[in-house]
Scaffold this motif. Structure first.
Motif, PDB file in Angstrom:
ATOM      1  N   LEU A 126      47.242 -48.339 -13.888  1.00  0.00           N
ATOM      2  CA  LEU A 126      48.326 -47.751 -13.108  1.00  0.00           C
ATOM      3  C   LEU A 126      48.442 -48.381 -11.731  1.00  0.00           C
ATOM      4  N   LYS A 127      47.683 -49.444 -11.491  1.00  0.00           N
ATOM      5  CA  LYS A 127      47.701 -50.057 -10.164  1.00  0.00           C
ATOM      6  C   LYS A 127      49.117 -50.484  -9.783  1.00  0.00           C
ATOM      7  N   GLY A 128      49.478 -50.170  -8.578  1.00  0.00           N
ATOM      8  CA  GLY A 128      50.772 -50.601  -8.084  1.00  0.00           C
ATOM      9  C   GLY A 128      51.938 -50.027  -8.852  1.00  0.00           C
ATOM     10  N   LEU A 129      51.723 -48.873  -9.462  1.00  0.00           N
ATOM     11  CA  LEU A 129      52.788 -48.285 -10.267  1.00  0.00           C
ATOM     12  C   LEU A 129      53.973 -47.905  -9.394  1.00  0.00           C
ATOM     13  N   ASN A 130      53.677 -47.590  -8.143  1.00  0.00           N
ATOM     14  CA  ASN A 130      54.760 -47.204  -7.242  1.00  0.00           C
ATOM     15  C   ASN A 130      55.730 -48.348  -7.039  1.00  0.00           C
ATOM     16  N   GLN A 131      55.195 -49.573  -7.111  1.00  0.00           N
ATOM     17  CA  GLN A 131      56.082 -50.716  -6.900  1.00  0.00           C
ATOM     18  C   GLN A 131      56.803 -51.126  -8.177  1.00  0.00           C
ATOM     19  N   SER A 132      56.095 -50.963  -9.323  1.00  0.00           N
ATOM     20  CA  SER A 132      56.758 -51.392 -10.560  1.00  0.00           C
ATOM     21  C   SER A 132      57.665 -50.300 -11.104  1.00  0.00           C
ATOM     22  N   SER A 133      57.264 -49.074 -11.022  1.00  0.00           N
ATOM     23  CA  SER A 133      58.128 -48.002 -11.494  1.00  0.00           C
ATOM     24  C   SER A 133      57.849 -46.760 -10.661  1.00  0.00           C
ATOM     25  N   ALA A 134      58.676 -46.561  -9.674  1.00  0.00           N
ATOM     26  CA  ALA A 134      58.431 -45.465  -8.731  1.00  0.00           C
ATOM     27  C   ALA A 134      58.567 -44.110  -9.418  1.00  0.00           C
ATOM     28  N   THR A 135      59.462 -44.041 -10.397  1.00  0.00           N
ATOM     29  CA  THR A 135      59.673 -42.753 -11.085  1.00  0.00           C
ATOM     30  C   THR A 135      58.430 -42.347 -11.852  1.00  0.00           C
ATOM     31  N   ALA A 136      57.867 -43.319 -12.576  1.00  0.00           N
ATOM     32  CA  ALA A 136      56.661 -43.002 -13.343  1.00  0.00           C
ATOM     33  C   ALA A 136      55.532 -42.605 -12.407  1.00  0.00           C
ATOM     34  N   ALA A 137      55.436 -43.294 -11.285  1.00  0.00           N
ATOM     35  CA  ALA A 137      54.386 -42.968 -10.323  1.00  0.00           C
ATOM     36  C   ALA A 137      54.561 -41.543  -9.814  1.00  0.00           C
ATOM     37  N   PHE A 138      55.818 -41.203  -9.542  1.00  0.00           N
ATOM     38  CA  PHE A 138      56.095 -39.836  -9.069  1.00  0.00           C
ATOM     39  C   PHE A 138      55.659 -38.824 -10.111  1.00  0.00           C
ATOM     40  N   ARG A 139      55.938 -39.141 -11.382  1.00  0.00           N
ATOM     41  CA  ARG A 139      55.555 -38.208 -12.448  1.00  0.00           C
ATOM     42  C   ARG A 139      54.042 -38.057 -12.535  1.00  0.00           C
ATOM     43  N   TRP A 140      53.347 -39.182 -12.457  1.00  0.00           N
ATOM     44  CA  TRP A 140      51.887 -39.100 -12.461  1.00  0.00           C
ATOM     45  C   TRP A 140      51.418 -38.216 -11.317  1.00  0.00           C
ATOM     46  N   ARG A 141      52.067 -38.367 -10.168  1.00  0.00           N
ATOM     47  CA  ARG A 141      51.649 -37.597  -9.010  1.00  0.00           C
ATOM     48  C   ARG A 141      51.835 -36.115  -9.271  1.00  0.00           C
ATOM     49  N   VAL A 142      53.019 -35.758  -9.816  1.00  0.00           N
ATOM     50  CA  VAL A 142      53.293 -34.341 -10.067  1.00  0.00           C
ATOM     51  C   VAL A 142      52.270 -33.763 -11.037  1.00  0.00           C
ATOM     52  N   PHE A 143      52.000 -34.497 -12.127  1.00  0.00           N
ATOM     53  CA  PHE A 143      51.110 -33.923 -13.131  1.00  0.00           C
ATOM     54  C   PHE A 143      49.670 -33.871 -12.651  1.00  0.00           C
ATOM     55  N   MET A 144      49.267 -34.880 -11.875  1.00  0.00           N
ATOM     56  CA  MET A 144      47.894 -34.847 -11.375  1.00  0.00           C
ATOM     57  C   MET A 144      47.710 -33.704 -10.392  1.00  0.00           C
ATOM     58  N   THR A 145      48.730 -33.487  -9.557  1.00  0.00           N
ATOM     59  CA  THR A 145      48.636 -32.354  -8.632  1.00  0.00           C
ATOM     60  C   THR A 145      48.597 -31.043  -9.402  1.00  0.00           C
ATOM     61  N   SER A 146      49.366 -30.974 -10.486  1.00  0.00           N
ATOM     62  CA  SER A 146      49.375 -29.748 -11.279  1.00  0.00           C
ATOM     63  C   SER A 146      48.028 -29.514 -11.923  1.00  0.00           C
ATOM     64  N   LEU A 147      47.431 -30.597 -12.453  1.00  0.00           N
ATOM     65  CA  LEU A 147      46.124 -30.435 -13.094  1.00  0.00           C
ATOM     66  C   LEU A 147      45.090 -29.987 -12.078  1.00  0.00           C
ATOM     67  N   ALA A 148      45.212 -30.515 -10.857  1.00  0.00           N
ATOM     68  CA  ALA A 148      44.276 -30.082  -9.831  1.00  0.00           C
ATOM     69  C   ALA A 148      44.559 -28.650  -9.402  1.00  0.00           C
ATOM     70  N   GLY A 149      45.780 -28.193  -9.643  1.00  0.00           N
ATOM     71  CA  GLY A 149      46.120 -26.822  -9.285  1.00  0.00           C
ATOM     72  C   GLY A 149      46.368 -26.654  -7.804  1.00  0.00           C
ATOM     73  N   LEU A 150      47.045 -27.634  -7.212  1.00  0.00           N
ATOM     74  CA  LEU A 150      47.305 -27.558  -5.775  1.00  0.00           C
ATOM     75  C   LEU A 150      48.712 -27.042  -5.523  1.00  0.00           C
ATOM     76  N   PRO A 151      48.963 -26.466  -4.371  1.00  0.00           N
ATOM     77  CA  PRO A 151      50.135 -25.634  -4.153  1.00  0.00           C
ATOM     78  C   PRO A 151      51.534 -26.152  -4.467  1.00  0.00           C
ATOM     79  N   PRO A 152      52.001 -27.305  -4.064  1.00  0.00           N
ATOM     80  CA  PRO A 152      53.458 -27.437  -4.159  1.00  0.00           C
ATOM     81  C   PRO A 152      53.993 -27.448  -5.576  1.00  0.00           C
ATOM     82  N   VAL A 153      53.148 -27.496  -6.581  1.00  0.00           N
ATOM     83  CA  VAL A 153      53.662 -27.552  -7.950  1.00  0.00           C
ATOM     84  C   VAL A 153      53.169 -26.346  -8.749  1.00  0.00           C
ATOM     85  N   TYR A 154      53.691 -26.300  -9.976  1.00  0.00           N
ATOM     86  CA  TYR A 154      53.542 -25.103 -10.797  1.00  0.00           C
ATOM     87  C   TYR A 154      52.101 -24.832 -11.185  1.00  0.00           C
ATOM     88  N   GLY A 155      51.287 -25.873 -11.320  1.00  0.00           N
ATOM     89  CA  GLY A 155      49.911 -25.693 -11.755  1.00  0.00           C
ATOM     90  C   GLY A 155      49.142 -24.729 -10.875  1.00  0.00           C
TER      91      GLY A 155
END
Lengths: 556, 219
Positions: free
Chosen positions: A436-465
């Motif tokens: 996933l290295k440099g995913l933000n540069q190759s596909s920013a949308t996918a990187a954003f999705r990874w970010r959302v799901f990882m935050t959800s798995l961690a259970g941190l506030p701004p997302v549903y997890g």
């Protein structure tokens, strides 16, 4: 009898549908077809081209790349001049004859589509089944709780199948057995939720684990897959030995296999329960916890997740947990609480410790997710401590959010990936974290999705997890489980480290070369997008969800 | 000692003898199956229907067939078996002595409560109802199978298995289906280079268009 027949409609529908799928997939409809005999003859060619002209109009586009492999052995030497012109038109005519006039070319995914439709129909049947009763000799019971869970199970299964559908060709899944086995596992899980009897519990558990063993091993060219299958098979064999021993002890001591009868026989009498009886309850519970992958019984998880296809891993992550947790909360909770009660704290604390520490050393995405699922199992076991119905609500809230997160995350893993050093080779998905290295540069949308799901798995506030985790912690505080809550908080802290590591790889690392995502299958992308949307707005619009799970918990 | 017992016991002894004496191991296994059948016949006479089923299913159905397969697979010549049988006479002698001793003890009864004979159930008031004092004082013995008043074990088993819990039987059959599909799926080689049989392509063949008539004069 009539009532039974009315009640077992969904089961009958399942069985019938399964048999139709099997029949359809194994070629029951195929009649022997005579081969086309090619004779290079002017008369024949005329006939042939007129046949072709009627067909090529409809299927001109499909034909071009696949020329027929029939050799024209007995060509006539005469009439060269005219036959050249005819030859030009022949491949097209041939192709249109040989090609299927309808239907997809990938049998496994075509069957999978039917299976998805079937799962959705079953969802409707389960949600709107009018009658609720014990049926078929008392081994199974339909009531509001179990039927709602069954509906959710089928709905989830439809999405789990759908998310992997576009990816199946990439992963070279062309086994029609894949669908049958998945459906049989689903049937086992469906019946497992409704079971009230130890005999039927054992059978359903075996049905689903056998199917999953074969599903893990279908990709037998990969040594990892064989390893996964072997581990799952051997460990589940040991598990079922102990489970059977436990059931035997329970039957020996009480002469009953119905769980509610055992409960009322044993624990409503004043005397202390027998040691063998306690041992029986312990063994059966160990079997269930093995299926849930709680911590001391989790050793099969990382290898099975790594070896199996991602779609199978997703299946193992989500569906058996719904069914086992449903069974546990519905039938097994009282028996366990009366006999062992707080011993579950050991399992959940150990699960959370392992879920916090083990993923720190992982480099493979699948192993990371496997350990994270063990940690989440620790969280999910927290509400099972008390008999308060509210905590069951918290359990299901977290479980449903966890399903959403998993659908999205595994959807992101099930997308073709091209590595920088091997551009010709298309991997079936990102395998290592550094893919996933440099995913933000190759596909920013996918990187954003990874970010959302990882935050959800961690259970941190701004997302549903966050919602599920907060609900579970809140309920545990209400039940006074201070040590467990403390461990859960430390687990969240440590867990955030490795989820943040994935995000760091996506965003911060400045690589010299990077892997890129290939083309996402459109439905996978849609499902990921829907999950992301839920994750983003869920925290502010989660009322309906809470009400649903609260209603479920009231009906336990 | 009914005549049927004598018949079946004689048959069992005969089949044991034949099993031991036959040169061909495959014949030997067949005589073993015959012995098991006779044993289940003896169990029928005792009224133990469930054990008859177990005997037939487990020993005849599984074990003997397994023996048969192994014997057929190994294909041992009979001379080799005879060579290995030389040291067996002392063992057989010890076993035979044990057999004779136990048979003698069973007939002569040196103790009152002999461990070699199934002890009869002492009749108590719960079994006989009225006249309990008289019956228990005279120490009237009776065997347990005289007390069976309900339907036979096999009938109960059938009702349970095929009536009450037929659903579990169906689930069991699905489990066997999984095993079968799995065994095929895990061993089926799917080579890439050869043309695969695409089921759906076959489904969608329009047979009216795939059949082409060859003119008569061209054949």
């Amino acid at each position: 009898m009539t009532l039974d027949l009315v009640l077992i409609r969904p089961e009958f529908f399942l069985l019938f549908g399964f048999l139709v799928l099997l029949w359809y997939g194994t070629g029951g409809l195929v009649r022997p077809v005579a081969e086309i005999i090619t004779v290079a003859d002017s008369n024949y060619n005329k006939q042939y081209s007129c046949l072709g002209s009627s067909l090529t109009t409809t299927h001109e586009t499909e034909v071009a790349n696949e020329s027929p492999k029939i050799s024209y052995a007995n060509e006539r030497p005469g009439g060269e001049a005219t036959s050249a012109a005819r030859f030009a038109s022949r491949p097209a005519a041939f192709g249109s004859l040989r090609r299927p006039t309808a239907g997809p070319n990938h049998a496994a995914s075509a069957l999978c589509l039917w299976a998805i439709l079937w799962c959705l129909l079953c969802t409707v049947l389960a949600f709107y089944g009018p009658l609720q009763s014990v049926f078929l000799g008392g081994s199974f019971q339909k009531d509001y709780y179990s039927m709602q869970l069954c509906g959710i199970l089928f709905f989830t299964a439809a999405f789990v199948l759908r998310v992997s559908l576009g990816w199946q060709k990439t992963a070279a899944i062309r086994h029609t057995e894949y669908v049958y086995l998945a459906m049989l596992a689903l049937m086992g899980q469906y019946l497992f939720i409704q079971t009230t009897d130890l005999m039927s519990m054992y059978l359903c558990l075996e049905l689903q684990s056998f199917s999953l063993v074969v599903l893990c091993g279908l990709n037998y060219k990969s040594a990892y897959s064989i390893e996964a299958s072997m581990k799952y098979f051997l460990l589940s064999a040991f598990r079922s030995c102990l489970l059977l021993l436990g059931i035997g002890f329970l039957y020996w001591q009480t002469g009953e296999t119905t769980i509610s009868h055992i409960e009322s026989l044993v624990f409503r009498t004043s005397t202390e329960p027998n040691l063998l009886l306690l041992l029986g309850i312990w063994f059966v519970s160990m079997g269930l916890l093995w299926k849930l992958a709680a911590a001391p019984l989790h050793f099969w998880v990382p290898d099975v997740y790594t070896g199996a296809w991602s779609s199978v891993s997703l299946w193992i992550t989500v569906l058996p947990k719904i069914s086992v947790l449903g069974f546990w909360t519905h039938n097994w909770q009282n028996l366990w609480n009366r006999s062992f009660g707080n011993t579950l704290a050991f399992f959940r604390i150990l699960s959370m410790i392992i879920g916090a520490l083990a993923p720190l050393a992982q480099t493979t995405l699948k192993r990371l997710l496997a350990y994270s699922s063990i940690g989440h199992m620790g969280l999910l076991l927290m509400p099972l401590c008390g008999s308060a119905s509210n905590s069951v609500g918290a359990l299901w809230t977290h479980m449903f959010i966890y399903i959403l997160i998993n659908l999205g995350t595994w959807g992101l893993i099930m997308a073709p990936m091209t590595r920088p050093n091997q551009p010709s080779l298309k991997a079936a998905g990102p395998q290592f974290i550094w893919d996933l290295k440099g995913l933000n540069q190759s596909s920013a949308t996918a990187a954003f999705r990874w970010r959302v799901f990882m935050t959800s798995l961690a259970g941190l506030p701004p997302v549903y997890g966050f919602l599920g985790k907060a609900g579970i912690l809140w309920r545990s505080l209400n039940n006074g489980l201070l040590i467990t809550v403390a461990v859960a908080l430390v687990y969240t802290l440590l867990g955030s480290v490795y989820y943040l590591k994935v995000m760091k790889v996506c965003y911060v690392d400045n690589p010299t070369s990077w892997g890129t995502y290939g083309k996402f299958s459109s439905t996978t992308a849609y499902i990921i997008a829907i999950c992301v949307a839920f994750m983003l707005i869920g925290l502010w619009h989660g009322n309906y969800f809470f009400l649903l799970t609260h209603l479920l918990s009231l009906k336990v | 000692m009914s005549s049927s017992f004598a018949l079946i016991a004689t048959g069992a002894l005969m089949s044991v003898f034949l099993m031991m004496r036959s040169k061909n191991p495959v014949h030997s296994v067949f005589y073993l199956v015959l012995l098991f059948l006779h044993c289940s016949g003896l169990l029928v006479l005792l009224g133990l229907e469930y054990f008859v089923l177990l005997q037939l299913l487990v020993y005849v159905g599984a074990l003997a067939i397994l023996f048969l397969f192994v014997v057929m697979l190994l294909d041992i010549p009979s001379t080799e078996i005879l060579r290995h049988q030389r040291g067996t006479y002392p063992v057989a002698g010890v076993l035979g002595l044990c057999l004779i001793l136990s048979a003698l003890l069973a007939f002569t009864q040196p103790l009152v409560e002999s461990p070699f004979q199934t002890s009869p159930i002492p009749t108590t008031s719960t079994f006989t109802g009225q006249n309990s004092d008289f019956v228990s004082s005279s120490r009237h013995y009776s065997f347990w199978n005289n007390y069976r008043t309900a339907t036979s074990t096999v009938a109960n088993l059938g009702i349970r298995l095929y009536g009450v819990h037929a659903d579990l039987l169906i689930i069991r059959s699905l489990l066997l289906l999984v095993a079968m599909v799995g065994a095929v799926g895990l061993t089926l080689k799917r080579p890439v280079s050869v043309p695969n049989q695409d089921v759906f392509r076959q489904h969608y063949v329009d047979f009216q268009k795939s059949l082409v008539q060859i003119p008569q004069n061209k054949i």
